[in-house]
Design an enzyme around this catalytic site. Structure first.
Site, short mmCIF file in Angstrom:
data_model
loop_
_atom_site.label_atom_id
_atom_site.label_comp_id
_atom_site.label_asym_id
_atom_site.label_seq_id
_atom_site.Cartn_x
_atom_site.Cartn_y
_atom_site.Cartn_z
CG HIS A 100 -0.29 -0.25 2.51
ND1 HIS A 100 0.07 -1.52 2.92
CD2 HIS A 100 0.08 0.59 3.50
CE1 HIS A 100 0.63 -1.45 4.11
NE2 HIS A 100 0.66 -0.18 4.49
CG HIS A 102 1.10 5.09 4.16
ND1 HIS A 102 0.29 5.04 5.27
CD2 HIS A 102 1.78 3.93 4.16
CE1 HIS A 102 0.49 3.90 5.92
NE2 HIS A 102 1.40 3.20 5.26
P1 AMP Z 1 1.77 0.17 7.40
O1 AMP Z 1 2.22 0.43 8.81
O2 AMP Z 1 2.58 0.89 6.38
O3 AMP Z 1 1.63 -1.32 7.11
O4 AMP Z 1 0.33 0.83 7.28
C1 AMP Z 1 -0.85 0.17 7.57
C2 AMP Z 1 -1.90 1.22 7.70
O5 AMP Z 1 -3.18 0.60 7.60
C3 AMP Z 1 -1.88 1.96 9.04
O6 AMP Z 1 -1.69 3.36 8.79
C4 AMP Z 1 -3.26 1.67 9.63
O7 AMP Z 1 -3.80 2.77 10.33
C5 AMP Z 1 -4.08 1.31 8.40
N1 AMP Z 1 -5.22 0.46 8.62
C6 AMP Z 1 -5.26 -0.72 9.29
N2 AMP Z 1 -6.50 -1.25 9.27
C7 AMP Z 1 -7.26 -0.39 8.53
C8 AMP Z 1 -8.63 -0.37 8.14
N3 AMP Z 1 -9.47 -1.34 8.48
N4 AMP Z 1 -9.08 0.67 7.40
C9 AMP Z 1 -8.22 1.68 7.04
N5 AMP Z 1 -6.90 1.70 7.37
C10 AMP Z 1 -6.44 0.70 8.12
#
Ligand code: AMP
Length: 114
Positions: A100, A102
């Protein structure tokens, strides 16, 4: 069925605030935003991380970045500035193993990163 939470968001099995969707990419608002605008862009096809990308994914990754730029404009942060981040594995703090991008912006950010 996949246990991946982002796969479940893409299929609609987990609710999200989706802001963009096409045949390759879904974008939705981060549940725990780290900036006034914090959107996650994910490929609709499951890929664990940057480490799992192949040559066949080059167009997809380019498309992810292009859509991020379009969403930045749509969110009104393109001129002010924004940051695109892909965390990969433990040292970068990756917590969801579905690649993903950001998209962060809406207020000045500190530099350097890390
Ligand atoms: P990373 O730390 O780069 O793997 O980012 C994962 C991101 O996913 C974090 O910023 C979380 O806040 C976000 N996240 C986790 N679960 C959800 C969800 N159900 N809906 C939206 N964002 C989410």
């Amino acid at each position: 069925m996949s246990e991946c939470i982002f796969c479940k968001i893409i299929t609609g099995d987990i609710p999200s605030t989706t802001v963009f969707r096409d045949e390759q990419v879904t974008a939705f608002r981060d549940i725990n935003p780290a900036a006034p605008t914090h959107i996650l862009l994910v490929p609709n096809r499951h890929i664990d991380s940057v480490n799992a990308l192949t040559g066949e994914d080059e167009q997809l990754v380019g498309h992810l970045v292009k859509v991020a730029g379009q969403l930045a404009a749509q969110e009104g942060i393109a001129e002010g500035g924004y940051r695109l981040i892909i965390n990969t594995n433990a040292d970068a703090g990756q917590t969801v193993f579905h690649i993903h991008l950001h998209l962060l912006g809406g207020s000045p950010m500190k530099h350097p990163m890390g």
